[in-house]
Design a protein around this motif. Structure first.
Motif, short mmCIF file in Angstrom:
data_model
loop_
_atom_site.label_atom_id
_atom_site.label_comp_id
_atom_site.label_asym_id
_atom_site.label_seq_id
_atom_site.Cartn_x
_atom_site.Cartn_y
_atom_site.Cartn_z
N GLY A 140 0.79 -1.22 0.00
CA GLY A 140 0.00 0.00 0.00
C GLY A 140 0.82 1.28 0.00
N MET A 141 2.14 1.15 -0.13
CA MET A 141 3.01 2.32 -0.15
C MET A 141 4.07 2.14 -1.23
SD MET A 141 3.45 3.36 3.79
CE MET A 141 3.50 5.09 3.35
N SER A 142 4.52 3.24 -1.75
CA SER A 142 5.59 3.19 -2.76
C SER A 142 6.61 4.28 -2.44
CB SER A 142 5.01 3.38 -4.16
OG SER A 142 4.35 4.62 -4.26
N LEU A 143 7.66 4.30 -3.20
CA LEU A 143 8.73 5.26 -3.00
C LEU A 143 8.57 6.41 -3.99
CD1 LEU A 143 11.25 5.56 -1.21
CD2 LEU A 143 12.57 4.56 -3.06
N ALA A 144 8.78 7.62 -3.52
CA ALA A 144 8.71 8.81 -4.35
C ALA A 144 9.96 9.63 -4.12
CB ALA A 144 7.47 9.62 -3.98
N PHE A 145 10.12 10.70 -4.90
CA PHE A 145 11.23 11.63 -4.68
C PHE A 145 10.74 13.04 -4.94
CE2 PHE A 145 11.54 10.80 -9.21
CZ PHE A 145 11.79 12.05 -9.74
N GLY A 146 11.44 13.98 -4.33
CA GLY A 146 11.12 15.38 -4.53
C GLY A 146 12.32 16.24 -4.18
N PHE A 147 12.27 17.49 -4.61
CA PHE A 147 13.33 18.44 -4.31
C PHE A 147 13.02 19.09 -2.97
CE2 PHE A 147 13.30 18.03 -8.90
CZ PHE A 147 14.63 17.79 -9.16
N GLU A 148 13.68 18.62 -1.93
CA GLU A 148 13.42 19.11 -0.58
C GLU A 148 14.74 19.33 0.14
OE1 GLU A 148 10.70 16.73 1.67
OE2 GLU A 148 9.56 16.17 -0.11
N ASP A 149 14.71 20.26 1.09
CA ASP A 149 15.88 20.47 1.94
C ASP A 149 15.98 19.33 2.94
OD1 ASP A 149 16.54 22.84 0.67
OD2 ASP A 149 15.34 24.05 2.05
N ALA A 150 17.18 18.97 3.27
CA ALA A 150 17.43 17.90 4.23
C ALA A 150 17.23 18.40 5.65
CB ALA A 150 18.85 17.36 4.06
N VAL A 151 16.71 17.52 6.50
CA VAL A 151 16.54 17.83 7.91
C VAL A 151 17.46 16.94 8.74
CG1 VAL A 151 14.91 17.84 9.85
CG2 VAL A 151 14.16 18.59 7.58
N ASP A 152 17.36 15.63 8.53
CA ASP A 152 18.15 14.66 9.30
C ASP A 152 18.52 13.49 8.39
OD1 ASP A 152 19.42 13.37 11.37
OD2 ASP A 152 17.57 12.69 12.33
N ILE A 153 19.54 13.66 7.56
CA ILE A 153 19.93 12.66 6.58
C ILE A 153 20.46 11.40 7.27
CG2 ILE A 153 21.56 12.10 4.74
CD1 ILE A 153 21.42 15.00 3.85
N GLU A 154 19.92 10.26 6.86
CA GLU A 154 20.42 8.97 7.33
C GLU A 154 21.44 8.41 6.34
OE1 GLU A 154 20.85 5.61 9.79
OE2 GLU A 154 19.89 7.52 10.20
N VAL A 155 21.10 8.41 5.06
CA VAL A 155 22.02 7.96 4.01
C VAL A 155 21.92 8.91 2.83
CG1 VAL A 155 22.01 5.50 4.63
CG2 VAL A 155 20.32 6.36 3.03
#
Length: 95
Positions: free
Chosen positions: A40-55
């Motif tokens: 019921g979920m998929s992966l998306a992308f967008g141009f956003e500023d980082a807050v707490d990058i994990e990888v």
């Protein structure tokens, strides 16, 4: 978690969405669609500023990243982003 983006996918970002040096591209879960790791979920992308990058992956001054708060989506899987020329679309492989 291993996060990889192939050269073909990087070229797609440059050609199709005109990504430029200095921009940040976030990969995040969205409701709707399906993925091998979350029903019921998929992966998306967008141009956003980082807050707490994990990888993250940096290429030609562009940072592609996943936030720490979105790591639950992957359930311990790695993410490999590629481009399928025949389908003319990005592909996401969860390893």
């Amino acid at each position: 978690m291993e996060f990889k983006i192939t050269d073909r996918a990087l070229q797609w970002f440059k050609d199709e969405v005109q990504v430029e040096s200095g921009q940040t591209v976030r990969f995040y879960p969205q409701i709707y669609g399906d993925s091998p790791v979350q029903e019921g979920m998929s992966l998306a992308f967008g141009f956003e500023d980082a807050v707490d990058i994990e990888v993250s992956v940096e290429h030609n001054g562009v940072t592609y990243f996943i936030e720490e708060s979105d790591m639950w989506f992957f359930k311990g899987h790695d993410l490999h982003v590629d481009y399928d020329e025949a389908e003319d679309m990005l592909t996401f492989e969860y390893k």
